[in-house]
Write a protein that holds these residues in place. Structure first.
Motif, PDB file in Angstrom:
ATOM      1  N   UNK A  56      24.293  49.112  31.362  1.00  0.00           N
ATOM      2  CA  UNK A  56      25.294  49.683  32.257  1.00  0.00           C
ATOM      3  C   UNK A  56      26.661  49.545  31.602  1.00  0.00           C
ATOM      4  N   UNK A  57      27.515  50.479  31.901  1.00  0.00           N
ATOM      5  CA  UNK A  57      28.926  50.384  31.559  1.00  0.00           C
ATOM      6  C   UNK A  57      29.625  50.228  32.906  1.00  0.00           C
ATOM      7  N   UNK A  58      30.060  49.004  33.238  1.00  0.00           N
ATOM      8  CA  UNK A  58      30.543  48.720  34.588  1.00  0.00           C
ATOM      9  C   UNK A  58      31.660  49.639  35.078  1.00  0.00           C
ATOM     10  N   UNK A  59      32.604  49.943  34.202  1.00  0.00           N
ATOM     11  CA  UNK A  59      33.724  50.793  34.604  1.00  0.00           C
ATOM     12  C   UNK A  59      34.311  51.444  33.358  1.00  0.00           C
ATOM     13  N   UNK A  60      34.681  52.728  33.444  1.00  0.00           N
ATOM     14  CA  UNK A  60      35.207  53.418  32.253  1.00  0.00           C
ATOM     15  C   UNK A  60      36.456  52.781  31.650  1.00  0.00           C
ATOM     16  N   UNK A  61      37.241  52.093  32.466  1.00  0.00           N
ATOM     17  CA  UNK A  61      38.460  51.486  31.928  1.00  0.00           C
ATOM     18  C   UNK A  61      38.194  50.156  31.230  1.00  0.00           C
ATOM     19  N   UNK A  62      36.980  49.609  31.388  1.00  0.00           N
ATOM     20  CA  UNK A  62      36.614  48.372  30.699  1.00  0.00           C
ATOM     21  C   UNK A  62      35.822  48.733  29.447  1.00  0.00           C
TER      22      UNK A  62
END
Length: 112
Positions: A56-62
């Protein structure tokens, strides 16, 4: 904590759990995303020792990716190491094939 080295950058890798169960681990890759996650999942998914693997990529900004491995047998860290080595081999093969085809195309184009 260990490091995976590439020519462009160094990605930091860490386990997210302090569990003693070596068969189930989640790893965090900083400065990585869908490109590595999808390739690694694809390469590892056919291993019969692996019960589950996904990312998973938790959030695009992270700028981080979580990669989960659950084994039927063996250690998750060994499966991760083999998966990363297999991705590197696959990339090396594609680069070699591409370079050979470009050289062949260039040689054939200059003969016309």
């Amino acid at each position: 904590m260990s490091f995976y080295h590439s020519k462009e950058k160094i990605s930091q890798l860490a386990e997210t759990e302090s569990s003693n169960d070596e068969k189930k681990k989640t790893y965090v890759f900083w400065n990585e995303g869908h490109t590595l996650g999808n390739a690694l999942k694809l390469v590892m998914a056919n291993d019969p020792k692996i019960n589950f693997c996904g990312y998973t990529v938790p959030h695009p900004s992270e700028s981080k990716m979580h990669f989960r491995i659950q084994m039927n047998e063996g250690r998750a860290v060994d499966a991760l190491r083999k998966g990363l080595e297999d991705v590197v081999k696959m990339c090396d093969h594609m680069l070699t094939t591409f370079d050979n085809e470009m050289e062949s195309y260039t040689n054939n184009s200059s003969q016309r």
